[in-house]
Design an enzyme around this catalytic site. Sequence first.
Site: not given
Length: 501
Positions: A354, A280
């Site tokens: 996920r 990130k």
Amino acid sequence: MDFSVKSGSPEKQRSACIIAGIFEPRRLSIIAEQLDKISEGYISALLRRGELEGKVGQVLLLHHVPNILSERVLLIGCGKERELNERQYKHIIQKIINTLNNTGSMESVCFLTELHVKGRNTYWKVRQAVESSIEALYDFNQLKTNKIELRRPLRKLVFNLSARRELNIGEKAIQHGIAIATGIKIAKDLGNMPPNICNSEYLTLQSRKLAETFENINTTIIEEHQMKKLGMNAYLAVSKGSNNKPLMSIIDYKTDSSTSKPIILIGKGVTFDSGGISIKPSSGLDEMKYDMCGAAAIYGIMHVVARLKLPINVVGIMANCENMPDSNSIRPGDVVTTMSGQTVEVLNTDAEGRLILCDVLTYVERFEPEIVIDIATLTGACVIALGHHISGLISNHNPLAYDLINASEQSGDRAWRLPMTDEYHEQLESNFADIANIGDRSAGVITAACFLSKFTRKYNWAHIDIAGTAWKSGKNKCCTGRPIAMISQYLLNRAGFNVDD
């Protein structure tokens, strides 16, 4: 702080403070009118001089009002009389608490639960007043060496109800409000804890404490070697780059009075999300400690369920790990085989939530659940779609989605349902595996749910994306504890508590 209800007239109140509302423009509420009459026009004279207009949140603290037994009278602006809404009501309560907490008023009698809030009954007004009060007093100072302690903080708040027949529902509202607010507080404490302290092991320790505190809770821990035997390769892939091992807490709440199939609640617990190899940007990276807010919500919800002794069976799962980059980390282009047997091409290691949840969604099949709900700070796309005010909701079962939206409206912890049609599934096609873990840039919150739905075909399921609502940024940086109020309301409804009468 202690809360209670009673029914009485303002002239008989002997308290440190009485709280009454003033409407725009300088109009007295019914209670303020009574106080004005007792004080021989003292309050109305102040208003005529322009001391208080009545705008939402304006306050005027009066001392030793003539003929009033209480030491103080706090007048609070409530806006236009027939236009007071839920958001304004909560703001008014928090303004009251912050004002009183700094004035030395250790106890107070509040008459604001008699105000008209469109579509809301006494239960809602009392419960929201309790939740808002505890919210206003929240402060995370566990790690500060210089803690400021108030000498005479507010310790007791009494809600005055207009009719004695409402006292029982008022007491029930206080019970529920305290339980939910406490669940939110402990979840916020977890979320605000720094990641060097709040790792998988720390979260596991907290889940074990629940079993020690409540006799109807049993906690089981699934460790890394057990995950390997189970074939939870997607979950394990996320944690490969971290020294903190993955640990999954199974918090099982059972009641003797219920033989129904359990409701399963799953929370994403990534204690720090660097993004992995798909790292990130550095800006705001400290806030990635909040990527475990789904697991923190599960912890808070299970506390609510156990404290209220709800006559339902609930299993809460905290899926804990850390996403860090090193030479062992999963790479973009890797293919992993999930617990379900489906293969996943990892195109972005920052779409790690996920990967964790898909294996947990397969794991929970063993419980033969009636309902499965997962809660996760899953996608930045949800922030783009709904901002920081409303959580995203996607479900494969219309009645479940309806019940959750209804609970979100009842609690004021709002969610909005998004679609999940076949066209979105096409974005997850892979040349090298059964499915890719991301699609293109469009509809990211929906395609993330589409991915999860491929592991939920054996039960009714809903996904709640709290990426925009789980915490606040900037000067007021803090975990919010959402969606504990919504899910707690859903469980109260399932348990048969009718709060709309």
